[in-house]
Design a protein around this motif. Structure first.
Motif, PDB file in Angstrom:
ATOM      1  N   ILE A  28       0.841  -1.201   0.000  1.00 37.70           N
ATOM      2  CA  ILE A  28       0.000   0.000   0.000  1.00 37.70           C
ATOM      3  C   ILE A  28       0.875   1.250   0.000  1.00 37.70           C
ATOM      4  N   THR A  31       2.748   1.705  -3.408  1.00 41.04           N
ATOM      5  CA  THR A  31       1.857   2.101  -4.493  1.00 41.04           C
ATOM      6  C   THR A  31       1.391   3.548  -4.330  1.00 41.04           C
ATOM      7  N   LEU A  78      -6.949   1.891  -3.421  1.00 50.15           N
ATOM      8  CA  LEU A  78      -6.117   1.603  -2.248  1.00 50.15           C
ATOM      9  C   LEU A  78      -6.717   2.171  -0.979  1.00 50.15           C
ATOM     10  N   SER A  82      -7.886  -0.081   2.100  1.00 53.67           N
ATOM     11  CA  SER A  82      -7.385   0.188   3.445  1.00 53.67           C
ATOM     12  C   SER A  82      -8.526   0.417   4.425  1.00 53.67           C
TER      13      SER A  82
END
Length: 103
Positions: A28, A31, A78, A82
């Protein structure tokens, strides 16, 4: 045998059942940082062109489309991933800046 999914963001297990990809904190973070780098580069390029001459509306739309693609392709998924897993992510400043402009 069922077709493979069009997305490469998952895998087929031995029973040919699709399973979503699992990301760790490093995935994460990496990216988001890559997206932030590309966003920063796009903004810097626009600022340089704007300082040297007035970009055409087509050129402005080009930069806007690039930023939107980056946000829609990398950042939003993302952040959703998350949030769904209660993972706290630090959003790099170029991304935070663009997100505040879009809201």
């Amino acid at each position: 045998m069922p077709e493979n999914p069009a997305s490469t963001s998952g895998t087929l297990n031995t029973g040919n059942h699709w399973q979503p990809m699992k990301l760790n904190l490093e995935d994460i973070s990496c990216t988001l940082n890559m997206a932030a780098s590309r966003i920063h580069a796009c903004i810097s390029q626009y600022q340089m062109e704007a300082a040297n001459n007035h970009p055409s509306s087509a050129r402005i739309m080009y930069f806007k489309a690039g930023l939107q693609w980056e946000i829609n392709t990398f950042v939003t998924p993302l952040l959703q991933y998350s949030a769904a897993r209660n993972i706290v992510s630090v959003v790099p400043s170029p991304i935070a800046h663009v997100l505040t402009l879009l809201s």
